[in-house]
Design a protein around this motif. Structure first.
Motif, mmCIF file in Angstrom:
data_model
loop_
_atom_site.group_PDB
_atom_site.id
_atom_site.type_symbol
_atom_site.label_atom_id
_atom_site.label_comp_id
_atom_site.label_asym_id
_atom_site.label_seq_id
_atom_site.Cartn_x
_atom_site.Cartn_y
_atom_site.Cartn_z
ATOM 1 N N ILE A 26 -72.235 13.560 -35.772
ATOM 2 C CA ILE A 26 -72.168 14.573 -36.838
ATOM 3 C C ILE A 26 -71.655 13.895 -38.115
ATOM 4 N N LYS A 41 -66.349 33.431 -29.512
ATOM 5 C CA LYS A 41 -67.357 33.417 -28.453
ATOM 6 C C LYS A 41 -67.496 34.793 -27.845
ATOM 7 N N ARG A 59 -71.905 27.930 -39.054
ATOM 8 C CA ARG A 59 -73.056 27.848 -38.153
ATOM 9 C C ARG A 59 -72.748 28.699 -36.932
ATOM 10 N N TYR A 61 -74.269 29.447 -32.707
ATOM 11 C CA TYR A 61 -75.089 28.873 -31.642
ATOM 12 C C TYR A 61 -75.174 29.852 -30.486
ATOM 13 N N VAL A 63 -76.734 30.373 -26.499
ATOM 14 C CA VAL A 63 -77.343 29.759 -25.319
ATOM 15 C C VAL A 63 -77.355 30.780 -24.188
ATOM 16 N N HIS A 109 -66.038 25.435 -18.752
ATOM 17 C CA HIS A 109 -65.269 26.625 -19.155
ATOM 18 C C HIS A 109 -64.450 27.119 -17.965
ATOM 19 N N LEU A 120 -65.214 20.004 -23.948
ATOM 20 C CA LEU A 120 -66.504 19.477 -24.408
ATOM 21 C C LEU A 120 -66.489 17.974 -24.227
HETATM 22 C C1 VLP Z 1 -71.511 20.233 -34.136
HETATM 23 C C2 VLP Z 1 -70.838 19.996 -32.837
HETATM 24 C C3 VLP Z 1 -70.146 23.413 -36.009
HETATM 25 C C4 VLP Z 1 -70.559 20.517 -35.264
HETATM 26 C C5 VLP Z 1 -71.225 21.164 -36.453
HETATM 27 C C6 VLP Z 1 -71.397 22.640 -36.384
HETATM 28 C C7 VLP Z 1 -71.073 26.796 -33.327
HETATM 29 C C8 VLP Z 1 -69.806 26.378 -24.455
HETATM 30 C C9 VLP Z 1 -70.919 25.867 -25.313
HETATM 31 C C10 VLP Z 1 -72.007 26.910 -25.346
HETATM 32 C C11 VLP Z 1 -70.662 24.586 -27.268
HETATM 33 C C12 VLP Z 1 -70.142 24.482 -28.665
HETATM 34 C C13 VLP Z 1 -70.464 23.130 -29.198
HETATM 35 C C14 VLP Z 1 -69.910 22.880 -30.551
HETATM 36 C C15 VLP Z 1 -70.510 21.582 -30.983
HETATM 37 C C16 VLP Z 1 -70.133 21.228 -32.358
HETATM 38 C C17 VLP Z 1 -70.466 24.840 -35.618
HETATM 39 C C18 VLP Z 1 -69.448 25.385 -34.654
HETATM 40 C C19 VLP Z 1 -69.832 26.750 -34.178
HETATM 41 O O1 VLP Z 1 -70.411 25.725 -26.633
HETATM 42 O O2 VLP Z 1 -69.320 27.613 -24.904
HETATM 43 O O3 VLP Z 1 -73.033 26.456 -26.093
HETATM 44 O O4 VLP Z 1 -71.275 23.705 -26.741
#
Ligand code: VLP
Length: 134
Positions: A26, A41, A59, A61, A63, A109, A120
């Protein structure tokens, strides 16, 4: 009965997120913003089916997966590397292995009281995060 992850969880603290982000490649500017974030979350669990919505002001995410079923993960908005992911139970812990370009990538988790823990992993880096039930 497996653990119940259902609910809304608010970020409390993090250890070595920087190392984890560096291992993922990153860039500097993104890391500076990302380390200030306090993501939330929302986890939905129904039998073997899960969804995890991680949202932040920068951001977000999403899944979804079924225990033991491999799926394609795009990591969109994160590092954008595709991986083949599979999540299994290790007793009451949810363990995800993300197979792709990065060695030793995945997460775990688990719940302790009203706290949700997240480890992580990427290459030789481990980041630990703690969330509290909203
Ligand atoms: C990227 C790495 C931050 C950093 C830039 C963006 C989403 C388990 C799992 C479910 C994850 C989270 C991984 C975070 C990686 C950051 C944006 C932060 C917010 O969660 O809960 O996917 O893998």
């Amino acid at each position: 009965m497996p653990a119940d992850f259902n609910g809304t969880w608010n970020f409390m603290n993090s250890d070595n997120f920087e190392g984890y982000m560096l291992a993922l490649g990153i860039d500097f500017a993104t890391r500076k913003i990302a380390k200030m974030l306090k993501p939330q979350k929302v986890i939905k669990q129904e039998g073997d089916s899960f969804s995890i919505h991680t949202t932040s002001t920068f951001r977000s995410y999403f899944v979804q997966f079924k225990i033991g079923e491999e799926f394609e993960e795009d990591n969109k908005g994160l590092d954008h590397r595709k991986c083949k992911s599979v999540v299994t139970w290790d007793n009451d812990k949810l363990v995800c292995v993300q197979t792709g370009d990065k060695k030793n990538r995945g997460w775990t988790h688990w719940i302790e009281g009203d706290e949700l823990y997240l480890e992580l992993r990427c290459e030789d880096q481990v980041c630990k995060q703690v969330y509290k039930r909203a």
